[in-house]
Design a protein around this motif. Structure first.
Motif, mmCIF file in Angstrom:
data_model
loop_
_atom_site.group_PDB
_atom_site.id
_atom_site.type_symbol
_atom_site.label_atom_id
_atom_site.label_comp_id
_atom_site.label_asym_id
_atom_site.label_seq_id
_atom_site.Cartn_x
_atom_site.Cartn_y
_atom_site.Cartn_z
ATOM 1 N N UNK A 44 -6.905 10.400 6.814
ATOM 2 C CA UNK A 44 -7.546 11.517 6.138
ATOM 3 C C UNK A 44 -8.343 12.402 7.070
ATOM 4 N N UNK A 45 -9.101 11.813 7.996
ATOM 5 C CA UNK A 45 -9.987 12.613 8.838
ATOM 6 C C UNK A 45 -9.489 12.771 10.261
ATOM 7 N N UNK A 46 -8.488 12.026 10.640
ATOM 8 C CA UNK A 46 -8.035 12.133 12.015
ATOM 9 C C UNK A 46 -6.889 11.179 12.272
ATOM 10 N N UNK A 47 -6.526 11.027 13.528
ATOM 11 C CA UNK A 47 -5.396 10.191 13.887
ATOM 12 C C UNK A 47 -5.783 8.726 13.730
ATOM 13 N N UNK A 48 -4.888 7.972 13.120
ATOM 14 C CA UNK A 48 -5.131 6.557 12.891
ATOM 15 C C UNK A 48 -3.813 5.820 12.947
ATOM 16 N N UNK A 49 -3.802 4.661 13.578
ATOM 17 C CA UNK A 49 -2.579 3.873 13.652
ATOM 18 C C UNK A 49 -2.507 2.866 12.517
ATOM 19 N N UNK A 50 -3.540 2.799 11.674
ATOM 20 C CA UNK A 50 -3.513 1.844 10.577
ATOM 21 C C UNK A 50 -3.360 2.563 9.240
ATOM 22 N N UNK A 51 -2.982 1.788 8.243
ATOM 23 C CA UNK A 51 -2.746 2.350 6.915
ATOM 24 C C UNK A 51 -4.054 2.827 6.299
ATOM 25 N N UNK A 52 -3.966 3.887 5.503
ATOM 26 C CA UNK A 52 -5.150 4.407 4.817
ATOM 27 C C UNK A 52 -5.505 3.488 3.654
ATOM 28 N N UNK A 53 -6.687 3.676 3.115
ATOM 29 C CA UNK A 53 -7.134 2.887 1.971
ATOM 30 C C UNK A 53 -6.181 3.084 0.794
ATOM 31 N N UNK A 54 -5.773 4.331 0.552
ATOM 32 C CA UNK A 54 -4.853 4.582 -0.574
ATOM 33 C C UNK A 54 -3.488 3.940 -0.321
ATOM 34 N N UNK A 56 -2.998 1.163 1.371
ATOM 35 C CA UNK A 56 -3.208 -0.270 1.160
ATOM 36 C C UNK A 56 -3.244 -0.589 -0.342
ATOM 37 N N UNK A 57 -3.933 0.239 -1.118
ATOM 38 C CA UNK A 57 -4.013 0.038 -2.569
ATOM 39 C C UNK A 57 -2.613 0.155 -3.199
ATOM 40 N N UNK A 58 -1.869 1.169 -2.759
ATOM 41 C CA UNK A 58 -0.510 1.362 -3.281
ATOM 42 C C UNK A 58 0.382 0.182 -2.907
ATOM 43 N N UNK A 59 0.239 -0.333 -1.690
ATOM 44 C CA UNK A 59 1.067 -1.456 -1.239
ATOM 45 C C UNK A 59 0.835 -2.704 -2.078
ATOM 46 N N UNK A 60 -0.373 -2.865 -2.568
ATOM 47 C CA UNK A 60 -0.709 -4.038 -3.380
ATOM 48 C C UNK A 60 -0.248 -3.897 -4.828
ATOM 49 N N UNK A 61 0.228 -2.724 -5.184
ATOM 50 C CA UNK A 61 0.705 -2.463 -6.542
ATOM 51 C C UNK A 61 2.224 -2.512 -6.532
ATOM 52 N N UNK A 62 2.794 -3.509 -7.181
ATOM 53 C CA UNK A 62 4.260 -3.661 -7.166
ATOM 54 C C UNK A 62 4.954 -2.593 -7.998
ATOM 55 N N UNK A 114 4.437 0.409 8.811
ATOM 56 C CA UNK A 114 3.089 -0.075 9.126
ATOM 57 C C UNK A 114 3.017 -1.593 8.967
ATOM 58 N N UNK A 115 2.589 -2.298 10.022
ATOM 59 C CA UNK A 115 2.514 -3.759 9.996
ATOM 60 C C UNK A 115 1.606 -4.282 8.878
ATOM 61 N N UNK A 116 0.476 -3.612 8.664
ATOM 62 C CA UNK A 116 -0.448 -4.058 7.609
ATOM 63 C C UNK A 116 0.233 -4.049 6.244
ATOM 64 N N UNK A 117 1.002 -2.996 5.986
ATOM 65 C CA UNK A 117 1.699 -2.900 4.699
ATOM 66 C C UNK A 117 2.796 -3.950 4.603
ATOM 67 N N UNK A 123 3.592 -11.159 1.832
ATOM 68 C CA UNK A 123 2.739 -12.182 1.203
ATOM 69 C C UNK A 123 2.930 -12.271 -0.308
ATOM 70 N N UNK A 124 3.313 -11.176 -0.945
ATOM 71 C CA UNK A 124 3.503 -11.193 -2.400
ATOM 72 C C UNK A 124 4.986 -11.151 -2.794
ATOM 73 N N UNK A 125 5.854 -11.372 -1.804
ATOM 74 C CA UNK A 125 7.303 -11.370 -2.031
ATOM 75 C C UNK A 125 7.771 -10.095 -2.719
ATOM 76 N N UNK A 126 7.288 -8.977 -2.224
ATOM 77 C CA UNK A 126 7.628 -7.658 -2.751
ATOM 78 C C UNK A 126 8.989 -7.237 -2.206
ATOM 79 N N UNK A 127 9.764 -6.491 -3.001
ATOM 80 C CA UNK A 127 11.084 -6.015 -2.559
ATOM 81 C C UNK A 127 10.992 -5.051 -1.383
ATOM 82 N N UNK A 128 9.829 -4.484 -1.137
ATOM 83 C CA UNK A 128 9.669 -3.557 -0.012
ATOM 84 C C UNK A 128 9.559 -4.280 1.328
ATOM 85 N N UNK A 129 9.417 -5.597 1.283
ATOM 86 C CA UNK A 129 9.343 -6.398 2.505
ATOM 87 C C UNK A 129 10.683 -6.328 3.236
ATOM 88 N N UNK A 130 10.633 -6.074 4.541
ATOM 89 C CA UNK A 130 11.862 -6.046 5.330
ATOM 90 C C UNK A 130 12.286 -7.473 5.630
#
Length: 146
Positions: A44-54, A56-62, A114-117, A123-130
């Motif tokens: 949101x505010x600058x360059x970042x190599x990690x996932x944003x809060x939103x 991360x929240x979206x990733x946890x929502x199947x 993104x590795x964090x995602x 961990x939750x056996x989501x279909x988005x897992x490679x």
């Protein structure tokens, strides 16, 4: 190439048209990849190599929110395509992509996941897992394509 003063044959026109469409697909693919990479890398505010809060929240929502759903596969595809068209300036319809173009695009964007995602998805056996590496996919695609 046609000689000066000679008209191009219909075969030459078809070949030129194919080349032109392929160049358009490649340019659109580059634009989409760069947009995806930029989106993944810019916080949101600058360059970042990690996932944003939103992110991360979206990733946890199947299940996707209502605005991203459809009653069936066709409707869902149409809904997602509309979101993509609003967010991207350069898009191509499905018929303009060859199988190989799509495979190249998927391989290009997979390198920027993104590795964090991915850890959340795994961990939750989501279909988005490679489940497989990009190299595994490329090897599989090579067998299918020939």
């Amino acid at each position: 190439r046609a000689h000066p003063g000679r008209r191009r044959s219909s075969r030459q026109h078809r070949l030129l048209g194919r080349r032109r469409r392929r160049q358009q697909r490649i340019q659109a693919m580059r634009t989409l990849v760069m947009s995806a990479v930029t989106t993944l890398l810019l916080g949101g505010a600058g360059v970042s190599a990690s996932a944003s809060v939103s992110d991360m929240r979206r990733a946890k929502t199947k299940k996707p929110r209502a605005a991203y759903k459809g009653d069936d596969q066709t409707t869902m595809s149409n809904v997602l395509n509309q979101h993509l068209k609003r967010s991207e300036k350069s898009t191509l319809s499905c018929e303009q992509w060859s199988t190989v173009d799509l495979q190249e695009f998927m391989a290009a964007i997979a390198e920027h996941r993104e590795d964090e995602l991915q850890q959340i998805y795994h961990s939750v056996e989501d279909r988005r897992d490679l489940k497989h590496t990009v190299e595994d996919h490329k090897s599989h695609w090579a067998k299918l394509n020939h």
